[in-house]
Write an enzyme that holds these catalytic residues in place. Structure first.
Site, PDB file in Angstrom:
ATOM      1  N   LYS A   1      41.443  13.887   0.610  1.00 21.70           N
ATOM      2  CA  LYS A   1      42.147  13.912   1.896  1.00 21.70           C
ATOM      3  C   LYS A   1      41.718  12.701   2.724  1.00 21.70           C
ATOM      4  O   LYS A   1      40.534  12.396   2.845  1.00 21.70           O
ATOM      5  CB  LYS A   1      41.802  15.213   2.620  1.00 21.70           C
TER       6      LYS A   1
ATOM      7  N   SER B   1      43.522  24.619   7.553  1.00 23.75           N
ATOM      8  CA  SER B   1      43.969  23.361   6.966  1.00 23.75           C
ATOM      9  C   SER B   1      43.719  23.221   5.474  1.00 23.75           C
ATOM     10  O   SER B   1      44.236  22.300   4.854  1.00 23.75           O
ATOM     11  CB  SER B   1      43.312  22.181   7.696  1.00 23.75           C
TER      12      SER B   1
ATOM     13  N   SER C   1      46.256  20.802   7.592  1.00 22.42           N
ATOM     14  CA  SER C   1      46.330  19.349   7.585  1.00 22.42           C
ATOM     15  C   SER C   1      46.048  18.723   6.217  1.00 22.42           C
ATOM     16  O   SER C   1      46.258  17.531   6.026  1.00 22.42           O
ATOM     17  CB  SER C   1      45.323  18.785   8.602  1.00 22.42           C
TER      18      SER C   1
END
Length: 529
Positions: free
Chosen positions: A131, A230, A206
């Site tokens: 990420k 997330s 996210s």
């Protein structure tokens, strides 16, 4: 009567804000692209892509396949699917191939045998996705913020460094929402990311880029973070596994945005993957010297655990009702647990869950022990320059001139109206915390929905912004949770739920994940449906 007036005021405010957002979005947003309409992902054709990270590591150590072959297979798959997804925003394919070649040379020269390699380098030669909010040396470190364009990480975030030290080979970094504070992965720097099961739907956020590329078999293991869902929402929407670690055990350093206020009490990092057998070894590596805190080597007998199910939040006026297909799949999980393990799954409810969003929102705004509040979102939006003025940004957005998404602007606007913490909400949280801790103890787990609906269409979360409360409340309670896929619904979209345990009892939910994968089939190839 005071409580009833509070609820009515919240509903009125919710409807007013959502009505305004809907009007603004319909009037001023660009027309949705139809370039992906009717298109679908190609199915997986290379069997290497169907092996777990654990299996790949073993094959590489045994010289049944080379690391170069594995890395090349994943490069080919990313190049095949990423034009559909926009999940990987920057690759390091050349460097990955060089590192894979070095791995193969190391294995050829190793004289200590397979066991030595497994102990010292358990993930040797296995590809990894990261990420983009985690620092990965030499890679972009922007978190979707245009003002951070050109920022490159000079170090590795600790979980990433530990995975690399275990032999993993990073392939690149994946997309996030602007500043990681939204459930749709969209920003004006890197664009919007699609769900591999339906390209017109969201992959969540996210960690949405991670969820998307993992589900598409463009990655076998990845790194995510979670302060309101997330990890769990992207894993739910994309039909993969993910684990939100008990907070405070895994380092959150060298992530952006950084933790301020009391955010460190709620933010967790953790593994994301397609196969449940990878969760435990990945987590063991990522927590480093704190692995002993999670009892990850302790054998778990599921028949001796106490199981509970919570079908919904009790009827919050801010979240949508749980859909019938998700209620039904949770009932099926209960039935299989009782039939296969001989346990009793007790249905419980907590009235305080109705205030999950208010609790999350209140505690995210509390100051730290020194009285310092969290950094304002409007300040983060403007870094490294001056804070943005949300009203001005909204006006600019209406004429297509803002560098920020409507979701980020709305969050900054809401922040401007923040009031003092409500004693009632603080009381609800403390009551809920006490009841849940007593319920779970060290041998209890409960099943809880991850979201009221399967993956929504792009931009639809703007009109259902509080549905993340189903995951967010678990962060504030400080509990570990494993997101587990449970097959596809009639539309071919992933279903699932989160399995929650007491603090530091992560090993319990990981064991339940293995059972659910075996029982419900785990990840499904989105290109094959």
């Amino acid at each position: 009567m005071a409580l009833s007036r509070l609820e009515k005021a919240q509903v009125w405010l919710f409807k007013a804000v959502m009505g305004l957002l809907f009007m603004l979005f319909r009037l001023f947003s660009p027309k949705a692209s139809t370039s992906m309409s009717g298109k679908k992902l190609p199915p997986v054709s290379d069997p290497l892509l169907l092996a777990s990270a654990t299996q790949l590591a073993k094959k590489i150590r045994r010289k049944e396949v080379s690391s170069v072959e594995v890395v090349r297979a994943y490069i080919d798959r990313i190049q095949e699917v990423n034009p559909f997804l926009n999940a990987v925003i920057k690759d390091r394919f050349d460097a990955a191939l060089q590192e894979a070649s070095q791995v193969d040379k190391l294995i050829e020269e190793e004289t200590g045998g397979e066991e030595v390699l497994e102990d010292r380098l358990p993930l040797l030669g296995v590809p990894l996705s990261v990420k983009e909010s985690f620092a990965l040396q030499g890679m972009p470190f922007t978190t979707g913020l245009i003002s951070r364009r050109g920022v490159v990480a000079t170090v590795d975030a600790p979980p990433v460094a530990l995975l690399k030290r275990a032999g993993a080979i990073p392939m690149g970094v994946t997309n996030t929402p602007e500043l990681c504070m939204w459930c749709e992965t969209h920003n004006h720097l890197n664009g919007i990311t699609n769900n591999p099961y339906d390209l017109e739907r969201i992959p969540g956020g996210s960690s949405g880029g991670e969820g998307s590329i993992l589900a598409a078999a463009g990655a076998v293991m990845g790194v995510g973070s979670d302060i309101g869902g997330s990890i769990r929402m992207p894993c739910f929407f994309n039909g993969i596994f993910g684990h939100k670690t008990t907070p405070g055990v895994m380092s959150t350093e060298n992530q952006y945005p950084p933790c301020t206020g009391r955010h460190g009490e709620y933010l967790s990092s953790g593994p994301m993957c397609r196969y449940a057998e990878d969760l435990r070894p990945l987590l063991k590596i990522m927590v480093g010297p704190n692995a002993h805190m999670l009892s990850l080597n302790t054998k778990v007998d599921l028949k001796k655990l106490r199981f509970f199910t919570i079908p919904h939040d009790g009827g919050s006026m801010l979240t949508f009702p749980i859909s019938k297909d998700l209620l039904e799949i949770q009932r099926k999980v209960v039935q299989r647990l009782e039939a296969d393990l001989g346990v009793e799954v007790q249905e419980v409810s907590f009235p305080e869950l109705r205030y999950s969003f208010q609790i999350w929102n209140t505690y995210m705004g509390l100051p730290d022990d020194n009285g310092k509040p969290p950094q304002a979102f409007s300040e983060l939006m403007g870094e490294p320059g001056r804070p943005v003025w949300p009203v001005w940004e909204l006006l600019k957005w209406m004429i297509g001139k803002s560098e920020h998404t409507l979701a980020a602007i709305t969050l900054a606007l809401i922040e401007m109206t923040a009031s003092k913490p409500s004693p009632f909400i603080l009381e609800q949280k403390e009551k809920l915390q006490k009841q849940v801790d007593e319920l779970l103890g060290t041998d209890g787990v409960f099943l809880y929905p991850s979201h009221p609906r399967v993956a929504p269409k792009h931009h639809h979360p703007l009109f259902r912004p509080f549905d993340f409360a189903y995951t967010g409340i678990i962060n504030i309670l400080g509990l570990p949770a494993t997101q587990c896929p449970l097959g596809l619904n009639e539309e071919g979209l992933p279903m699932g739920l989160q399995v929650v345990a007491g603090k530091l009892q992560d090993h319990l939910t990981l064991e339940v994940a293995l059972f659910l994968e075996k029982t419900f089939g785990g990840w499904r190839d989105p290109g094959a449906k």
